[in-house]
Design a protein around this motif. Structure first.
Motif, PDB file in Angstrom:
ATOM      1  N   GLY A   1     -17.381  -5.419   7.928  1.00 33.30           N
ATOM      2  CA  GLY A   1     -17.665  -6.536   8.091  1.00 33.30           C
ATOM      3  C   GLY A   1     -18.919  -6.266   9.340  1.00 33.30           C
ATOM      4  N   ASN A   2     -18.199  -5.552   9.875  1.00 38.22           N
ATOM      5  CA  ASN A   2     -19.581  -5.783  11.608  1.00 38.22           C
ATOM      6  C   ASN A   2     -19.851  -5.535  11.075  1.00 38.22           C
ATOM      7  OD1 ASN A   2     -20.302  -3.251  13.808  1.00 38.22           O
ATOM      8  ND2 ASN A   2     -19.278  -5.405  14.483  1.00 38.22           N
TER       9      ASN A   2
ATOM     10  N   ASP B   1     -13.599  -9.659   8.500  1.00 38.96           N
ATOM     11  CA  ASP B   1     -13.365 -10.080   9.521  1.00 38.96           C
ATOM     12  C   ASP B   1     -13.518 -10.604  10.444  1.00 38.96           C
ATOM     13  OD1 ASP B   1     -14.196 -11.947   7.449  1.00 38.96           O
ATOM     14  OD2 ASP B   1     -12.337 -12.992   7.183  1.00 38.96           O
TER      15      ASP B   1
ATOM     16  N   GLY C   1     -19.659  -8.357  16.729  1.00 41.31           N
ATOM     17  CA  GLY C   1     -20.820  -8.739  16.789  1.00 41.31           C
ATOM     18  C   GLY C   1     -21.029  -8.954  17.977  1.00 41.31           C
TER      19      GLY C   1
ATOM     20  N   ILE D   1     -19.916 -16.442  16.456  1.00 45.92           N
ATOM     21  CA  ILE D   1     -19.662 -15.733  15.429  1.00 45.92           C
ATOM     22  C   ILE D   1     -18.186 -15.320  14.637  1.00 45.92           C
ATOM     23  CG2 ILE D   1     -19.965 -14.132  13.756  1.00 45.92           C
ATOM     24  CD1 ILE D   1     -21.310 -16.199  13.316  1.00 45.92           C
TER      25      ILE D   1
ATOM     26  N   ASN E   1     -19.640 -10.466   2.821  1.00 47.55           N
ATOM     27  CA  ASN E   1     -17.959 -10.279   3.216  1.00 47.55           C
ATOM     28  C   ASN E   1     -17.991 -11.173   2.799  1.00 47.55           C
ATOM     29  OD1 ASN E   1     -18.370  -8.518   5.765  1.00 47.55           O
ATOM     30  ND2 ASN E   1     -18.010 -10.118   6.857  1.00 47.55           N
TER      31      ASN E   1
ATOM     32  N   ASN F   1     -27.941  -9.278  11.242  1.00 45.71           N
ATOM     33  CA  ASN F   1     -28.082 -11.291  11.270  1.00 45.71           C
ATOM     34  C   ASN F   1     -28.568 -11.449  12.049  1.00 45.71           C
ATOM     35  OD1 ASN F   1     -26.781 -11.813   8.699  1.00 45.71           O
ATOM     36  ND2 ASN F   1     -24.794 -11.600   9.194  1.00 45.71           N
TER      37      ASN F   1
ATOM     38  N   THR G   1     -22.627  -6.314   9.110  1.00 42.40           N
ATOM     39  CA  THR G   1     -23.659  -7.794   9.008  1.00 42.40           C
ATOM     40  C   THR G   1     -23.969  -8.002  10.122  1.00 42.40           C
ATOM     41  OG1 THR G   1     -21.450  -8.802   8.632  1.00 42.40           O
ATOM     42  CG2 THR G   1     -21.685  -7.801   6.650  1.00 42.40           C
ATOM     43  N   THR G   2     -23.704  -7.923  10.882  1.00 47.37           N
ATOM     44  CA  THR G   2     -23.139  -8.531  11.951  1.00 47.37           C
ATOM     45  C   THR G   2     -25.121  -8.275  13.161  1.00 47.37           C
ATOM     46  OG1 THR G   2     -22.241  -7.220  13.836  1.00 47.37           O
ATOM     47  CG2 THR G   2     -20.880  -8.858  12.626  1.00 47.37           C
TER      48      THR G   2
ATOM     49  N   LYS H   1     -16.557  -8.614  12.548  1.00 47.33           N
ATOM     50  CA  LYS H   1     -17.250  -9.778  13.015  1.00 47.33           C
ATOM     51  C   LYS H   1     -17.324 -10.024  14.989  1.00 47.33           C
ATOM     52  CE  LYS H   1     -18.982 -12.011   8.962  1.00 47.33           C
ATOM     53  NZ  LYS H   1     -20.797 -11.688   9.183  1.00 47.33           N
TER      54      LYS H   1
ATOM     55  N   ASN I   1     -23.634 -14.486  18.688  1.00 45.71           N
ATOM     56  CA  ASN I   1     -22.655 -13.455  18.237  1.00 45.71           C
ATOM     57  C   ASN I   1     -21.170 -14.002  18.703  1.00 45.71           C
ATOM     58  OD1 ASN I   1     -23.331 -10.800  16.516  1.00 45.71           O
ATOM     59  ND2 ASN I   1     -25.115 -11.210  17.737  1.00 45.71           N
TER      60      ASN I   1
END
Length: 550
Positions: free
Chosen positions: A121-122, A61, A67, A464, A32, A128, A124-125, A64, A461
């Protein structure tokens, strides 16, 4: 709950093998933050204005914001399923962007590109969430170091991707996007076999605590060597093919080197078992999640015992387990939320606009500044995680105090960038990177200490959400609109701006936001002082009782 007769070496090695897998996953999940490396290619291919380009970064972004789905799934799905969802979504999201930038297909309509950036972008949520929730539950007595190391590798991932692609095929945006699509997918497929929650001992010995501390120290040392290595390579002028291949080989060795920890832990446990037998007897271990069900009441007791806070019926106070509704009603949560927005929102705006900031100040290649922000962000994350943990144990220093320090330093960095003096972009990139890293690494364990681990995946989340919100406010609106006001129209429908005035007002406004965040963090530090006093007393009393009994 049950009695297990496995040797402790198996459990310890499994736990650390999962942590090393988590490090690998985090090393490739910071995609991201790499938008600046290919944003100019998107802008020229799609003939976008700066506002349109910034809204693409906002779409990335906004991913996220979804997330929350990963947070909800973290209590219902196994870790491997969460990893697979994230890796497949990233493969599709970044894969389509690669097809466009590589000119394999014609540029898609603007709204469709927003959708695929949102998917990237989503993705990576999910990664993580799987990594942080699992590792913080596996290493609940060392939440600061766990957060610092894992978030540190997320910060390094931008430099890893940037330098790796530069070493292999120079600065090719299409190849860069292909790497973003494929590398996380392959690593997550590997990680699903190793990353899982491990039943933990309710009470640990002083020897085990010391051993964990040594292992985390090794992880920190390897990470620092890796960061310095990446930083040094960024300053190598015109590296030839041989140097580039050697760089890639050494990079892979450094990433693989922490594997020695679980191997050593396994054989050390077996050898000590043969010599001394099972000195402690069989341990009572309690799984944190069984078949997707909620954590058992005994685990909640274990979490409470860690901070010596007695759970009573009624509205919980900070330090006790909170439901999501109770978190939403907590003033402390909203103080943490808004202060987090002031830090990460402004920092993300700089990262998203680094390409245009560099061009405005006369730099044709901004990859060095992207790497500087990434690498120094790593130092901010890894140092703040361990340092904040140390000062909690030593003097009950509230973690939010470190956030306050980072906020005021970040404001100084923005003032330097607004002045646009020679070299200010170098210094500003370093300061913003460090402070952004501190905010991420310190806020993660702070939330778990204030509101508990039971619903931590969802709480994380929700926090985030500040990334897409901050990106929209500071990058999409503030930076995009003010840049376009200063820019001149170019042939083909885009625009450009050259000079220190292009982003000056943007940096001044963001400096003001950081000052607001500073006062909010000071307020939260005052409100949580009593909690951190209890945590400090708990750790000291446990250490003294174990020492006296031995």
């Amino acid at each position: 709950m049950g009695i297990i007769s496995d040797t402790p070496s198996v459990s310890t090695a499994t736990k650390w093998l999962g942590f090393i897998a988590a490090i690998w996953i985090q090393s490739i999940s910071g995609n991201n933050y790499t938008f600046s490396n290919y944003s100019d290619a998107l802008k020229s291919l799609m003939h976008l204005t700066q506002l349109q380009l910034n809204n693409l970064s906002v779409a990335k972004d906004v991913g996220k914001a979804f997330g929350i789905l990963a947070g909800l799934a973290s209590d219902r799905l196994p870790t491997w399923a969460i990893l697979l969802i994230g890796s497949f979504e990233g493969l599709v999201g970044y894969g389509v962007q690669w097809l466009v930038v590589g000119q394999i297909i014609q540029p898609l309509p603007y709204w469709q590109m927003c959708v695929f950036l949102c998917m990237g972008g989503n993705s990576t949520t999910w990664m993580n969430t799987a990594v942080l929730v699992t590792c913080i539950r596996n290493f609940r007595r060392n939440r600061g170091p766990v957060s610092g190391i894992l978030k540190g590798y997320v910060g390094l991932s931008t430099a890893i991707f940037t330098n790796l692609c530069s070493a292999l095929v120079a600065d090719d945006p299409a190849f860069f996007l292909l790497t973003l699509a494929v590398a996380p997918f392959i690593v997550c497929l590997t990680g699903v076999f190793f990353l899982r929650e491990v039943p933990v001992a309710k009470i640990a010995t002083a020897a085990e605590d010391n051993e964990e501390g040594k292992y985390f120290g090794i992880c920190n040392a390897v990470a620092v060597v890796l960061a310095v290595y990446l930083l040094a390579y960024g300053f190598v002028p015109n590296a030839n093919t041989l140097v580039s291949r050697v760089f890639v080989a050494v990079l892979l060795v450094l990433l693989a080197s922490p594997l020695g920890i679980p191997v050593y832990a396994y054989f050390k446990g077996r050898n000590s078992g043969r010599v001394g037998g099972d000195v402690e007897g069989q341990r009572v271990r309690e799984p944190l999640i069984q078949n997707g069900e909620k954590e058992s009441e005994t685990v909640v007791d274990a979490v409470v015992a860690e901070t010596e806070v007695v759970v009573v019926k009624g509205q919980p106070v900070i330090g006790e387990e909170h439901t999501i509704i109770e978190v939403m009603k907590s003033l402390d949560f909203w103080i943490l939320f808004v202060s987090f927005l002031c830090g990460v929102g402004t920092g993300l705006a700089v990262m998203n606009n680094m390409g245009q900031i560099g061009l405005a100040l006369g730099y044709t290649d901004v990859s060095l500044f992207v790497s500087l922000t990434s690498i120094w962000g790593f130092f901010g994350r890894i140092v703040s995680g361990s340092v904040s943990e140390h000062f909690i144990k030593k003097s009950a220093t509230p973690r939010p105090l470190w956030n306050a320090i980072s906020q005021i330093l970040m404001a100084v960095g923005y003032i330097l960038l607004a002045l646009a003096m020679p070299g200010s972009l170098y210094i500003g990139s370093v300061i913003v990177g460090i402070c952004y890293g501190v905010r991420l690494a310190v806020t993660v364990p702070t939330a778990s200490e204030l509101f508990g681990l039971k619903y931590y995946g969802l709480i994380y989340n929700i926090l985030i959400l500040n990334l897409p919100l901050g990106s929209f406010l500071f990058s999409g609106l503030l930076a995009g609109i003010l840049y376009d006001m200063e820019a001149t129209t170019t042939e083909g429908g885009g625009n450009t701006c050259v000079g220190g005035h292009c982003y000056r007002l943007v940096f001044i406004v963001m400096a003001g936001a950081c000052v607001v965040g500073f006062f909010l963090d000071i307020l939260l530090a005052i409100r949580t002082k009593s909690l951190y006093n209890k945590i400090c007393m708990s750790k000291k009393s446990k250490k003294s009782s174990v020492t006296s009994s031995s």
